[in-house]
Design a protein around this motif. Sequence first.
Motif, PDB file in Angstrom:
ATOM      1  N   ILE A 110       0.777  -0.762  -0.173  1.00 20.16           N
ATOM      2  CA  ILE A 110       0.217   0.188  -0.468  1.00 20.16           C
ATOM      3  C   ILE A 110       0.933   0.969  -0.128  1.00 20.16           C
ATOM      4  CG2 ILE A 110      -1.950   1.390   1.129  1.00 20.16           C
ATOM      5  CD1 ILE A 110      -2.903  -0.926   2.188  1.00 20.16           C
ATOM      6  N   VAL A 111       0.024   2.110  -0.896  1.00 17.69           N
ATOM      7  CA  VAL A 111       0.809   3.614  -0.986  1.00 17.69           C
ATOM      8  C   VAL A 111       0.442   4.394   0.037  1.00 17.69           C
ATOM      9  CG1 VAL A 111       1.801   5.867  -2.561  1.00 17.69           C
ATOM     10  CG2 VAL A 111       2.143   2.506  -2.638  1.00 17.69           C
ATOM     11  N   LEU A 112       0.433   4.864   0.754  1.00 14.87           N
ATOM     12  CA  LEU A 112      -1.066   5.842   1.589  1.00 14.87           C
ATOM     13  C   LEU A 112      -0.490   7.553   1.479  1.00 14.87           C
ATOM     14  CD1 LEU A 112      -2.773   5.968   3.231  1.00 14.87           C
ATOM     15  CD2 LEU A 112      -1.046   6.020   5.330  1.00 14.87           C
ATOM     16  N   ASP A 113      -0.988   8.003  -0.006  1.00 13.72           N
ATOM     17  CA  ASP A 113      -0.846   9.370  -0.186  1.00 13.72           C
ATOM     18  C   ASP A 113      -1.867  10.234   0.586  1.00 13.72           C
ATOM     19  OD1 ASP A 113      -0.570  11.747  -1.734  1.00 13.72           O
ATOM     20  OD2 ASP A 113      -0.578  10.782  -3.182  1.00 13.72           O
ATOM     21  N   LEU A 114      -1.290  10.957   1.238  1.00 17.06           N
ATOM     22  CA  LEU A 114      -1.837  11.795   1.965  1.00 17.06           C
ATOM     23  C   LEU A 114      -1.893  13.270   2.033  1.00 17.06           C
ATOM     24  CD1 LEU A 114      -0.961   9.650   5.609  1.00 17.06           C
ATOM     25  CD2 LEU A 114      -2.853   9.124   4.508  1.00 17.06           C
ATOM     26  N   ASN A 115      -1.596  13.771   1.224  1.00 16.11           N
ATOM     27  CA  ASN A 115      -1.039  15.166   0.875  1.00 16.11           C
ATOM     28  C   ASN A 115      -2.084  15.486   0.694  1.00 16.11           C
ATOM     29  OD1 ASN A 115       1.352  15.734  -0.485  1.00 16.11           O
ATOM     30  ND2 ASN A 115       1.588  13.468  -1.544  1.00 16.11           N
ATOM     31  N   TYR A 116      -3.807  15.849   0.319  1.00 22.54           N
ATOM     32  CA  TYR A 116      -4.904  16.215   0.922  1.00 22.54           C
ATOM     33  C   TYR A 116      -5.723  15.161   1.715  1.00 22.54           C
ATOM     34  CZ  TYR A 116      -2.871  17.758  -4.446  1.00 22.54           C
ATOM     35  OH  TYR A 116      -2.036  18.368  -4.233  1.00 22.54           O
ATOM     36  N   PHE A 117      -5.711  14.738   2.583  1.00 19.33           N
ATOM     37  CA  PHE A 117      -6.229  14.214   3.263  1.00 19.33           C
ATOM     38  C   PHE A 117      -6.754  15.417   4.699  1.00 19.33           C
ATOM     39  CE2 PHE A 117      -6.292  10.630   7.434  1.00 19.33           C
ATOM     40  CZ  PHE A 117      -7.824  10.450   7.159  1.00 19.33           C
ATOM     41  N   GLU A 118      -7.176  15.227   4.660  1.00 23.02           N
ATOM     42  CA  GLU A 118      -8.296  16.168   5.671  1.00 23.02           C
ATOM     43  C   GLU A 118      -8.818  15.566   7.308  1.00 23.02           C
ATOM     44  OE1 GLU A 118     -11.323  19.113   4.629  1.00 23.02           O
ATOM     45  OE2 GLU A 118      -9.899  19.698   2.889  1.00 23.02           O
ATOM     46  N   GLY A 119      -8.414  14.429   7.526  1.00 20.92           N
ATOM     47  CA  GLY A 119      -8.516  14.142   9.264  1.00 20.92           C
ATOM     48  C   GLY A 119      -9.886  13.514   9.043  1.00 20.92           C
ATOM     49  N   GLY A 120     -10.210  13.241   9.679  1.00 20.13           N
ATOM     50  CA  GLY A 120     -11.232  12.929  10.378  1.00 20.13           C
ATOM     51  C   GLY A 120     -11.092  12.716  12.628  1.00 20.13           C
ATOM     52  N   ASP A 121     -12.228  11.238  13.232  1.00 21.69           N
ATOM     53  CA  ASP A 121     -11.841  11.655  14.779  1.00 21.69           C
ATOM     54  C   ASP A 121     -10.886  10.368  14.456  1.00 21.69           C
ATOM     55  OD1 ASP A 121     -13.090   9.055  14.909  1.00 21.69           O
ATOM     56  OD2 ASP A 121     -14.757  10.193  13.934  1.00 21.69           O
ATOM     57  N   ILE A 122     -10.440  10.438  15.975  1.00 24.28           N
ATOM     58  CA  ILE A 122      -9.116   9.684  16.414  1.00 24.28           C
ATOM     59  C   ILE A 122      -9.632   7.923  15.962  1.00 24.28           C
ATOM     60  CG2 ILE A 122      -7.321   8.613  18.311  1.00 24.28           C
ATOM     61  CD1 ILE A 122      -7.182  11.860  19.085  1.00 24.28           C
ATOM     62  N   PRO A 123     -11.042   7.770  16.790  1.00 29.03           N
ATOM     63  CA  PRO A 123     -11.785   6.357  16.158  1.00 29.03           C
ATOM     64  C   PRO A 123     -11.342   5.910  15.566  1.00 29.03           C
ATOM     65  CG  PRO A 123     -12.664   6.991  17.780  1.00 29.03           C
ATOM     66  CD  PRO A 123     -11.741   8.375  17.502  1.00 29.03           C
ATOM     67  N   SER A 124     -12.003   6.936  14.132  1.00 30.12           N
ATOM     68  CA  SER A 124     -11.896   6.347  12.893  1.00 30.12           C
ATOM     69  C   SER A 124     -10.339   6.333  11.941  1.00 30.12           C
ATOM     70  CB  SER A 124     -12.965   7.160  11.541  1.00 30.12           C
ATOM     71  OG  SER A 124     -14.118   7.605  12.066  1.00 30.12           O
ATOM     72  N   LEU A 125      -9.738   7.104  12.699  1.00 24.00           N
ATOM     73  CA  LEU A 125      -7.941   6.529  12.224  1.00 24.00           C
ATOM     74  C   LEU A 125      -7.662   5.411  13.005  1.00 24.00           C
ATOM     75  CD1 LEU A 125      -7.108  10.671  13.147  1.00 24.00           C
ATOM     76  CD2 LEU A 125      -7.611   8.924  10.316  1.00 24.00           C
ATOM     77  N   GLN A 126      -7.532   5.494  14.223  1.00 20.68           N
ATOM     78  CA  GLN A 126      -7.444   3.974  14.903  1.00 20.68           C
ATOM     79  C   GLN A 126      -8.203   2.518  14.027  1.00 20.68           C
ATOM     80  OE1 GLN A 126      -8.551   5.084  18.930  1.00 20.68           O
ATOM     81  NE2 GLN A 126      -6.672   3.790  19.044  1.00 20.68           N
ATOM     82  N   PHE A 127      -9.211   2.457  13.637  1.00 24.21           N
ATOM     83  CA  PHE A 127      -9.498   1.695  12.580  1.00 24.21           C
ATOM     84  C   PHE A 127      -9.276   1.490  11.331  1.00 24.21           C
ATOM     85  CE2 PHE A 127     -14.487  -0.052  10.914  1.00 24.21           C
ATOM     86  CZ  PHE A 127     -14.169  -1.019  11.522  1.00 24.21           C
ATOM     87  N   ILE A 128      -8.751   2.381  11.171  1.00 30.73           N
ATOM     88  CA  ILE A 128      -8.810   2.316  10.015  1.00 30.73           C
ATOM     89  C   ILE A 128      -6.759   1.980   9.729  1.00 30.73           C
ATOM     90  CG2 ILE A 128      -7.341   3.482   7.653  1.00 30.73           C
ATOM     91  CD1 ILE A 128      -9.469   5.023   7.518  1.00 30.73           C
ATOM     92  N   GLY A 129      -5.323   1.961  11.029  1.00 35.07           N
ATOM     93  CA  GLY A 129      -5.148   1.863  11.136  1.00 35.07           C
ATOM     94  C   GLY A 129      -4.957   0.129  11.653  1.00 35.07           C
ATOM     95  N   GLN A 130      -5.831  -0.083  12.358  1.00 43.41           N
ATOM     96  CA  GLN A 130      -5.793  -1.945  12.806  1.00 43.41           C
ATOM     97  C   GLN A 130      -6.091  -2.692  11.116  1.00 43.41           C
ATOM     98  OE1 GLN A 130      -5.592  -3.294  15.470  1.00 43.41           O
ATOM     99  NE2 GLN A 130      -5.953  -5.054  14.170  1.00 43.41           N
ATOM    100  N   ALA A 131      -6.981  -1.846  10.508  1.00 43.95           N
ATOM    101  CA  ALA A 131      -6.472  -2.100   9.201  1.00 43.95           C
ATOM    102  C   ALA A 131      -5.484  -2.937   8.354  1.00 43.95           C
ATOM    103  CB  ALA A 131      -8.083  -2.399   8.098  1.00 43.95           C
TER     104      ALA A 131
END
Length: 621
Positions: A110-131
């Motif tokens: 996976i290439v995680l391109d975050l240049n235009y990523f505006e974010g989300g709440d921490i639980p959502s980020l953690q859920f993606i992080g677990q995946a």
Amino acid sequence: MRALARLIKLLWRGLCFIRDLVMNVFFILFVMLCFTLVGIFLQSSSSTPTIKEGALLLNLDGYLADNRPESSLLDAVREFDQRQIPQQISTFDVVDVIQHAAVDDKIKGIVLDLNYFEGGDIPSLQFIGQALTEFKAQNKPIYAISSRYSQAQYLLASYADEIYINQLGDVSIFGLTQNSLYFKSLIDKLEITPHIFRVGTYKSAVEPFLRNDMSAEAKANNRLWVDQMWHNYLTLVAKNRGIEQSAVSPTPQTFLQQLKALNGDSTEYAKQRGLVNAVMNNGNISHKLSDIFGFNSDRSDYQYTLFSDYLATLPDRNSDPTADKIAVVNVEGEIIDGISTDGSAGGDSIAALLENAMRDRLVKAVILRINSPGGSMVASEVIRQKLVELRQQGIPVVVSMGGLAASGGYWIATESDHIVANPNTLTGSIGVFSAFFTLENTLNHWGINSDGVSTGPLAEQNLAQNLSPELSQYFQLGVEHGYDKFLQIVADSRKLTKTQVDEIAQGRIWLGQDALKNKLVDELGDFDRAIDAALTLVNERRSEGSAEIDSLPLQWFVDEQPDLINRFLNRSQSKIQSAVLSLFGIKAQQLKPIKSQLGLLKHFNDPKGQYIYCLDCGINY
């Protein structure tokens, strides 16, 4: 006679102008509707993209939300004009793509391109992080790339094996902030009379209309959960990167001293502290990834499959399986009376979805996904009553809390068999208030007075008159009854006494980890844990002798909004706002807390004027 002719001529021109204006408005709406229909047709008729052997490019160009966005005019326009307009991205779509890619032989990393990523709440980020963590367990690497990293971007990037940053970039990890706007001075200048009725020492949703600053009680409560959330953020990032917390975020004095020693070179600072693995320009990054994943057909870049293309190859999660299933219903945004709008959950709309799930004999359990600060008490009760019917029909209900499930969000969560919250979920805020505004002083200032007769003081409510003592007492009694009702439903569902609930209520906000200690939730976990809990409940209620169920497919029950024009206007308005904000360099996620406060009165449509709403739950990441 000439004067009359000129008058008739002038009136005729005015009528012609109005006619042309109306015709042009309808013509513009017609053209916009045609664009929408073309966009929907292009989406439905386009061929399924091909998955290329190489990398999965997670180009998250927008902000995270639970609900999947609907197509709009701007989606069709983007087919021809690829501008970086922030898009709403479903967290569940991202996780679904990562999970499928993990077992796809064509996807090598996976290439995680975050240049235009505006974010989300921490639980959502953690859920993606677990995946992402589970993806790496398949011996597939993850590379994060961006010109610079905000806090939300970096939390997601920290799950990568390697983090690359462009020259002159930086990693901005400075802390969390919670701010509210206060309008008392403005209200005083406009001579508006606020009438506020509330219960709860910490119920600060109405403070902006009564004060010019945050009360000591609200500040103490907010300080507690903001500090805890920040500690959790630092702990998680340090663990993911294998570095000390002090390297992630030293004291301001230490940070400035170290940065000064590097002559202000924030890029070199990030590299020395172990926050990034390498500093490279875009060309070097492309060549490195080409060595890993191979070149594309014209050898201009590395081989990859876009996130949106990969998502298009997956089965539609909203399809109707023919086998037994678990229904998922999202409650996202403010809870309002009536029908859902973009960014708000209508009580009648959510109740209708729950009714559909209840009538579907293949539904064996319901997961209620909540990401809401609450809102209308009547609308929240409409949803809760439908959940009562579901459980009476023997269908277990599991609540999965996202980043926010407070006030009205917690009210509806009580009617469930099991509640799963993230450690960083904002919940609680058990309190009730009413708010009314009258303009008698404003009108008097301009020489306008109101007078008349009525059959009694309870009938005298209008904007031009002050509330009578009898009306004030009526509203306060209603709020106190509402608070008592809130305490009772929490006590009944959580097996506590009303006194015990009152001690942790009073409008106080809790993080999920503390809500667990106070018995407001049953366990900590993510959406996958809620699925496991639902399966456990289904197995507990299966008939004697029947085989245990290992898994069940999910079906999202969504509000289709059959009115195409309203659906188009709702979605297009949101995306046009994002496009305008992007022109001025403003991110939609950054403006969200302010919009919530400024738009508070817009969502005040409760028939009884009573609200269970958490205004202080907005936070800037």
